[in-house]
Design a protein around this motif. Structure first.
Motif, PDB file in Angstrom:
ATOM      1  N   SER B  46      -3.580  -2.237   3.928  1.00  0.00           N
ATOM      2  CA  SER B  46      -3.381  -3.284   4.861  1.00  0.00           C
ATOM      3  C   SER B  46      -3.436  -2.907   6.334  1.00  0.00           C
ATOM      4  O   SER B  46      -3.013  -1.848   6.415  1.00  0.00           O
ATOM      5  N   GLN B  47      -3.258  -3.993   7.087  1.00  0.00           N
ATOM      6  CA  GLN B  47      -3.272  -3.630   8.558  1.00  0.00           C
ATOM      7  C   GLN B  47      -1.935  -3.033   8.900  1.00  0.00           C
ATOM      8  O   GLN B  47      -1.802  -2.370  10.056  1.00  0.00           O
ATOM      9  N   GLY B  48      -1.195  -3.708   8.378  1.00  0.00           N
ATOM     10  CA  GLY B  48       0.361  -3.208   8.848  1.00  0.00           C
ATOM     11  C   GLY B  48       0.703  -1.440   8.547  1.00  0.00           C
ATOM     12  O   GLY B  48       1.118  -1.126   9.701  1.00  0.00           O
ATOM     13  N   SER B  51      -0.770  -0.052  11.895  1.00  0.00           N
ATOM     14  CA  SER B  51      -0.367  -0.426  12.820  1.00  0.00           C
ATOM     15  C   SER B  51       1.021   0.223  13.034  1.00  0.00           C
ATOM     16  O   SER B  51       1.366   0.653  14.070  1.00  0.00           O
ATOM     17  N   THR B  69      -8.369   0.848  10.325  1.00  0.00           N
ATOM     18  CA  THR B  69      -7.690   0.482   8.920  1.00  0.00           C
ATOM     19  C   THR B  69      -8.994  -0.438   8.224  1.00  0.00           C
ATOM     20  O   THR B  69      -9.809  -1.018   8.688  1.00  0.00           O
ATOM     21  N   SER B  70      -8.611  -0.378   7.010  1.00  0.00           N
ATOM     22  CA  SER B  70      -9.623  -1.185   6.270  1.00  0.00           C
ATOM     23  C   SER B  70      -9.290  -2.496   6.027  1.00  0.00           C
ATOM     24  O   SER B  70      -9.945  -3.468   5.527  1.00  0.00           O
ATOM     25  N   SER B  71      -8.015  -3.045   6.677  1.00  0.00           N
ATOM     26  CA  SER B  71      -7.681  -4.533   6.703  1.00  0.00           C
ATOM     27  C   SER B  71      -7.732  -5.174   5.352  1.00  0.00           C
ATOM     28  O   SER B  71      -8.332  -6.163   5.443  1.00  0.00           O
ATOM     29  N   PHE B  72      -6.967  -4.565   4.348  1.00  0.00           N
ATOM     30  CA  PHE B  72      -6.925  -5.348   3.298  1.00  0.00           C
ATOM     31  C   PHE B  72      -6.382  -6.895   3.214  1.00  0.00           C
ATOM     32  O   PHE B  72      -5.393  -7.102   4.084  1.00  0.00           O
TER      33      PHE B  72
END
Lengths: 548, 460
Positions: B46-48, B51, B69-72
């Motif tokens: 996830s982005q978190g 971050s 990030t893969s930004s799930f």
């Protein structure tokens, strides 16, 4: 606002920003990079997925839920159910200040609670460990409330945090335990977590305590998280004006205040992006109208106070509000008059949050500075274009996954504080009842609006516009400063603040003056790197005699 | 009181961790990957996660920390993250143009069972990795170990995936840096140079996370171990792993793959750990220790002897990571101080055994604990029961230090509220001198603050 003629051609800038992306990515980004026209507001693509691989400012749903909305309430024990990291990273890093009445009052903000999920919990389920953790927290602290936050693996392995919370709540009897399904993968940014948090606070806290409170003008302050003491300053102003703050959502708040918040007669909303859901739900259930305000900027603070007085429609309050403004403004004016010649004509860029990039433009206007480009990290279209566009926003699959609570008027407690006609009349007077304008109405024609700015785009924008200051967060701070441009953090305020209200405006003016005029930016080049340096060639010695 | 709910009474906890003395694997992997030149760390989750890790590292270094990030989203979490990672690789090579992408997993991608080896191979097969570019990976599930484990896993990935043996040995020695600061890595290189031993240090975050202000943001700063250097480690004569938890696994992997013999030492913090490092490096390198190093050592011993009265018997509580705590404990004993309470959130029996070996003879009463349940809440409770004269640990310790009114030295990760750690080393004799200076300053400032007027000393 007039057209600012010294901007570079924004459509050329836009092409420059997207030309390096793969074709599909460029096509998508183009819809989020918009040349502004405050008269005919163009549509901005917002609240959509970030392209994987793009270096984004965004965080996750958990950050929005636990970090932003629930974090600031001091007497809830917030247990993060998951591996250790999620709780660790959100441990005091948002600077939510809080002030207890006595040294023994509950304050769990300096603590970090986690179930520290291990491999066997992922394989065999973590509910047992979660319940054990809740029991231990109860035995150690006897808090009034324990909240559980789900991290990514929790939803995937099917741990039911709500059932576990209910079981423990019923077991204890005197401790309100409730859970949040705020796994990091939900939604597309922190924004999903705000919504999930609003739902949980509304379901599990608001309305539990019907004790009527003293005070003639009772209101709640929504979307104010007391970063750097912002809520303290607003509390100070409210008290001076004779306004009674029932609860803030959620800076410097307590469980008791939140549970009693439905006894207020007005909800004023500061950060609408993170909390507008609460305003709507409380209006439907309890009949409390909500109104958009902003205490960022001295003028905005004065305006907001006047609107609140107008809402309560009381001459004594109006007079008191005017007295407060009359007392506060000269102190602000003395400072801005001194600073203004040093800041006027400078330019700013703001890429932050879901409301802040808008609110802080007021402060820059007060400093005589122009915002040349701005955008949000996790906003929706209404934050750019104004709340009027809400009905036209297409709900995509990522938003559909976030629960919309079905709220009905409370059979006993519903009490409309104002009639529809009264509310309409207030709107006529310019009060933003159930509404807010977008960032783009305020920005000049041909300024640039970019949603979910990527790292690449930020570097390009800085190269092209060379702004005097850039506002964003910690991840951007030192990148931008390495380029020789000062960066003001608008999440953490660079550990200063408050920036709200009258005292906050003064703090902000001084900080920006210091930053844009700091001599350090002129020290970057060593003397031998400047033109005229000999660059390794001997200058040769010339004898100089004192001749008389 | 900041931590007003911390009581003296210690109760066994099985479910709840309070104020952890560790964080999760991926941040360690991200930090390690920053020590390769031209590398962009990538967080597959996830982005978190990305971050949070970037934010924490940025606060610690006050430097740019770039990572993707893969930004799930929910879809990726249900159907698997392969599409996201492939798209990310494509975007990253087009936009950010690294030489290497170092992918690490997260609890999310590990829980759904994404196989990084298979996905990165597919990226190669699909032509998504440009000629001459590399994608490496490490599995770093957050629900196992700690940030130190994640660091070790990424360093192991680096060793395994870069090392080649050509069959021709090179006259060089590998030094695998355990988790240490850029300043420490710079000092290790300086010491090797002074000894005259040719080394390859990896990872190496000096000149990456302590970059100068130039008016230009260098997306890939000049530091970091280079690809040719990393490819050559398989031909090195020997490997020294600094840190049994954070560095040794990579040395084992390299020994398995390329038959490079290795030796594991402590991170050279303090006098005796530095002695062992210098001895070992000079023996393996076949060099005589130059007088300059001997003189540096002598200066450290001199200061300890001169100021011994202020150090003797002082009770110290410490928390942090095993590879730092072990040599630090040893150093405190060399200073004639009493390290009496020690916790580390990082699990592993090795720590317990090593600590036992160090402490049994010289301070058998010391309480120490690591792994599950070894958190700062427990340490604080110990401190309340048996007060100490000094607390050493990361920034979070300042809440305990203020509540208990105990002098405090920032040491370890993360340090969010002071600078210095990235510029001034803790390793080597000069690092030891810095630590002694810090300890003395903290203790003597306290003595000055608390002294009765008639007992206030001019000369100390």
């Amino acid at each position: 606002m007039g057209t600012n003629t010294h901007f570079p051609d924004p459509s050329v800038v836009k092409e420059e920003l997207i030309q390096k992306y793969p074709a599909k990515v460029a096509k998508k980004r183009a819809k989020s990079i918009i040349v502004n026209d405050p008269q005919i507001i163009p549509e901005v693509q917002a609240n959509v997925r970030t392209v994987p691989g793009i270096i984004t400012q965004r965080g996750c749903s958990y950050a929005g839920c636990k970090g932003v909305v629930l974090g600031p309430t001091r007497d809830i024990v917030n247990i993060v159910h998951g591996p250790i990291g999620c709780s660790f990273y959100a441990w005091m890093t948002r600077r939510n200040q809080t002030r207890t009445e006595s040294l023994t009052d509950a304050n769990y903000i300096p603590y970090c609670f986690s179930t520290d999920m291990q491999e066997e919990n992922v394989v065999f389920g973590g509910e047992k460990k979660l319940k054990q953790a809740i029991q231990e927290a109860y035995d150690l602290f006897h808090p009034k409330s324990i909240a559980i936050f789900s991290t990514c693996p929790v939803g995937l392995i099917g741990d039911d945090v709500h059932a576990a919370s209910k079981e423990m709540r019923e077991k204890f009897g005197d401790c309100n335990v409730f859970g949040f399904s705020c796994e990091g993968y939900r939604g597309v940014s922190q924004s999903a977590g705000h919504h999930i948090a609003n739902n949980g606070v509304f379901k599990h806290m608001v309305g539990r305590d019907n004790t009527p409170s003293e005070g003639k003008f009772k209101l709640n302050l929504l979307g104010e998280y007391n970063i750097g003491g912002d809520a303290f300053e607003i509390e100070r102003i409210f008290e001076k004006a004779g306004l009674t703050l029932i609860s803030s959502f959620s800076g410097n708040s307590t469980i008791k205040q939140l549970e009693n918040s439905h006894m207020a007669d007005l909800n004023v909303i500061q950060c609408h992006r993170s909390i507008n859901y609460m305003g709507d739900m409380m209006e439907t259930k309890y009949g409390i109208p909500w109104m958009k305000v902003s205490f960022v900027g001295a003028e905005s603070s004065a305006k907001s106070l006047r609107k609140i007085a107008e809402y309560f429609d009381d001459d004594e309050l109006r007079a008191q509000v005017e007295a407060v403004i009359a007392e506060e403004m000269p102190k602000v004016k003395a400072v801005i008059d001194e600073i203004l010649p040093r800041t006027t004509g400078k330019t700013a860029m703001l890429f932050v949050g879901g409301s802040r990039a808008h609110h802080y433009q007021d402060l820059f206007t007060e400093l005589g500075m122009t915002t040349v480009a701005a955008g949000y990290e996790f906003a929706h279209r209404d934050d750019y274009e104004g709340r009027d566009v809400l009905p036209t926003i297409k709900i995509d699959a990522d938003s559909k996954n976030i629960e919309e609570l079905k709220v009905l008027p409370d059979p006993e407690l519903y009490n409309p504080r104002k009639t529809d006609a009264e509310l309409e009349a207030l709107k006529e007077k310019g009060l933003e009842i159930n509404g807010y304008s977008g960032m783009m109405q305020q920005m000049t024609k041909k300024s640039l609006v970019v949603d979910d700015l990527s790292h690449y785009e930020s570097e390009k924008l800085i190269e092209i516009y060379k702004p005097d200051i850039f506002c964003a967060g910690i991840k951007e701070k030192y990148v931008v400063q390495k380029m020789g441009v000062p960066l003001k953090q608008l999440h953490s305020y660079d550990y200063g603040g408050p920036y709200t209200g009258f005292e906050g405006a003064v703090n902000f003016y001084k900080d920006i003056d210091r930053m844009v005029n700091n001599p350090v930016w002129k020290l970057i080049k060593a003397p031998w790197q400047k033109t005229g340096a000999t660059n390794g060639k001997s200058k040769g010695l010339e004898a100089s005699y004192v001749t008389q | 009181m900041l931590l007003r709910h911390t009581s003296k009474e210690v109760k066994e906890r099985e479910g709840l961790t309070i104020n952890p003395a560790k964080t999760c694997q991926p941040i360690g992997a991200m930090y390690a990957a920053l020590g390769i030149h031209g590398c962009l760390p990538h967080s597959h989750g996830s982005q978190g996660c990305c971050s949070y890790h970037r934010s924490t590292l940025t606060r610690h270094y006050k430097e740019p920390v770039m990572a993707a990030t893969s930004s799930f989203t929910e879809g990726a979490s249900v159907f698997g993250g392969q599409a996201n990672l492939l798209a990310a690789i494509d975007t990253i090579f087009s936009v950010y143009e690294p030489d290497i992408i170092a992918v690490h997993s997260t609890c999310l991608s590990e829980t759904i069972g994404d196989d990084l080896q298979q996905i990165t191979r597919k990226a190669k097969d699909d032509g998504k990795i440009p000629e001459g570019k590399r994608v490496i990976f490490a599995s770093t599930p957050s629900f196992i170990g700690s940030h130190v484990t994640g660091y070790a896993n990424m360093v192991t990935g680096i060793a395994q995936q870069f090392a080649v043996s050509t069959g021709v040995k090179k006259n060089q020695i590998n030094i695998i840096a355990g988790w240490m600061e850029p300043s420490d890595m710079r000092e290790i290189k300086r010491l090797a140079k002074e000894l005259g031993v040719n080394i390859v240090l990896f990872p190496d975050t000096s000149d990456v996370l302590d970059a100068p202000q130039t008016g230009k943001h260098e997306f890939y700063p000049k530091g970091g171990t280079t690809i040719p250097e990393l490819e050559s480690i398989g031909d090195s004569l020997h490997t020294i792993a600094l840190g049994s938890i954070s560095a040794e696994p990579a040395a084992i992997a390299l020994e398995k793959k390329c038959k490079v013999p290795f030796e594991t030492l402590e991170v050279p913090i303090g006098l005796t750990a530095t002695d062992r490092f210098i001895m070992s490096l000079s023996e393996i390198g076949g060099v005589t220790v130059p007088d300059e190093i001997t003189a540096d050592r002598g200066r450290l011993v001199d200061v300890i002897a001169d100021m011994e009265q202020y150090l003797y018997g002082k009770r110290v509580a410490l928390f942090g990571d095993p590879d730092q705590l072990v040599p630090l404990t040893e150093f405190l004993l060399d200073l004639n101080m009493k390290p009496v309470q020690i916790v580390s959130g990082t699990p592993g029996q090795r720590f317990e055994k090593t600590m036992r070996d160090i402490l049994d003879a010289r301070s058998p009463e010391t309480k120490f604990k690591n792994g599950i349940g070894a958190d700062m809440f427990l340490l604080h409770q110990w401190m309340k029961n048996e007060p100490v004269d000094l607390l050493i640990g990361n920034t979070y310790g300042k809440y305990m230090a203020r509540d208990e009114d105990v002098p405090f030295i920032r040491f370890g990760f993360p340090i969010l509220d002071r600078i210095g750690h990235s510029y001034f080393p803790n390793v080597g004799y000069s690092g030891g001198l810095r630590l002694v200076e810090k300890i003395l300053t903290a203790l003597l400032d306290r003595q000055d603050r608390d002294a009765l007027e008639e007992k206030f000393e001019l000369v100390m």
